[in-house]
Scaffold this motif. Structure first.
Motif, short mmCIF file in Angstrom:
data_model
loop_
_atom_site.label_atom_id
_atom_site.label_comp_id
_atom_site.label_asym_id
_atom_site.label_seq_id
_atom_site.Cartn_x
_atom_site.Cartn_y
_atom_site.Cartn_z
N TYR A 50 -31.56 -30.64 77.48
CA TYR A 50 -31.18 -30.15 76.16
C TYR A 50 -32.06 -29.01 75.67
O TYR A 50 -31.55 -28.02 75.16
CB TYR A 50 -31.19 -31.29 75.13
CG TYR A 50 -30.33 -32.45 75.54
CD1 TYR A 50 -28.97 -32.28 75.77
CD2 TYR A 50 -30.87 -33.72 75.73
CE1 TYR A 50 -28.17 -33.33 76.16
CE2 TYR A 50 -30.08 -34.78 76.11
CZ TYR A 50 -28.73 -34.58 76.33
OH TYR A 50 -27.94 -35.64 76.71
N ASP A 51 -33.37 -29.15 75.83
CA ASP A 51 -34.28 -28.10 75.36
C ASP A 51 -34.04 -26.79 76.11
O ASP A 51 -33.95 -25.72 75.51
CB ASP A 51 -35.74 -28.51 75.52
CG ASP A 51 -36.13 -29.63 74.57
OD1 ASP A 51 -35.47 -29.78 73.52
OD2 ASP A 51 -37.09 -30.35 74.87
N ARG A 52 -33.93 -26.89 77.42
CA ARG A 52 -33.71 -25.68 78.21
C ARG A 52 -32.35 -25.07 77.91
O ARG A 52 -32.21 -23.86 77.76
CB ARG A 52 -33.84 -25.98 79.70
CG ARG A 52 -33.70 -24.73 80.53
CD ARG A 52 -34.20 -24.93 81.93
NE ARG A 52 -34.00 -23.69 82.68
CZ ARG A 52 -33.39 -23.61 83.84
NH1 ARG A 52 -32.96 -24.70 84.43
NH2 ARG A 52 -33.24 -22.46 84.43
N GLY A 53 -31.34 -25.92 77.82
CA GLY A 53 -30.00 -25.42 77.51
C GLY A 53 -29.96 -24.71 76.17
O GLY A 53 -29.40 -23.62 76.04
N GLN A 54 -30.59 -25.32 75.17
CA GLN A 54 -30.63 -24.72 73.84
C GLN A 54 -31.39 -23.40 73.87
O GLN A 54 -30.98 -22.42 73.25
CB GLN A 54 -31.26 -25.69 72.85
CG GLN A 54 -31.09 -25.28 71.41
CD GLN A 54 -29.66 -25.38 70.95
OE1 GLN A 54 -28.97 -26.34 71.23
NE2 GLN A 54 -29.18 -24.39 70.26
N SER A 55 -32.47 -23.36 74.62
CA SER A 55 -33.26 -22.14 74.74
C SER A 55 -32.45 -21.01 75.36
O SER A 55 -32.53 -19.86 74.90
CB SER A 55 -34.52 -22.42 75.57
OG SER A 55 -35.24 -21.25 75.79
N LEU A 56 -31.69 -21.32 76.39
CA LEU A 56 -30.85 -20.29 77.02
C LEU A 56 -29.80 -19.76 76.04
O LEU A 56 -29.55 -18.55 75.97
CB LEU A 56 -30.18 -20.85 78.27
CG LEU A 56 -31.11 -21.11 79.45
CD1 LEU A 56 -30.42 -21.95 80.51
CD2 LEU A 56 -31.59 -19.79 80.04
N ILE A 57 -29.22 -20.66 75.27
CA ILE A 57 -28.21 -20.22 74.30
C ILE A 57 -28.87 -19.40 73.19
O ILE A 57 -28.29 -18.41 72.73
CB ILE A 57 -27.42 -21.41 73.75
CG1 ILE A 57 -26.58 -22.02 74.89
CG2 ILE A 57 -26.53 -20.99 72.59
CD1 ILE A 57 -25.83 -23.27 74.52
N GLU A 58 -30.06 -19.76 72.79
CA GLU A 58 -30.76 -18.96 71.78
C GLU A 58 -31.07 -17.57 72.31
O GLU A 58 -30.97 -16.59 71.57
CB GLU A 58 -32.03 -19.69 71.33
CG GLU A 58 -31.71 -20.89 70.46
CD GLU A 58 -32.93 -21.74 70.14
OE1 GLU A 58 -34.07 -21.33 70.45
OE2 GLU A 58 -32.73 -22.83 69.58
#
Length: 83
Positions: A50-58
């Motif tokens: 989740y953290d990495r996925g959210q970071s990529l989307i950000e």
């Protein structure tokens, strides 16, 4: 998380392949917002990253702040974390 109860079993090989393709998309062009968004969502939904996925989307939204797709997938990840 992945099947949300609609599928009894998802082939682990397909999940592994999807995650490899997500990584390849990021590596092929780390500044392409659509690839960042879709890869981020894939990593969150299939691997629980989740953290990495959210970071990529950000990162994607920093490049293209007007992407409705990125905003929607960011919201989905936020829901996944709270389920």
């Amino acid at each position: 998380m992945l099947n949300q109860g609609y599928e009894q079993h998802v082939d682990d090989r397909l999940i592994k392949e999807a995650l490899q393709l997500a990584e390849a998309a990021i590596a092929s062009d780390p500044s392409y917002p659509t690839a960042l968004t879709l890869a981020g969502h894939t990593l969150a939904a299939l691997a629980g990253e989740y953290d990495r996925g959210q970071s990529l989307i950000e990162r994607s939204l920093a490049i293209n702040a007007n992407s409705a797709e990125s905003c929607a997938r960011s919201a989905m990840i936020r829901v996944y974390r709270n389920v």
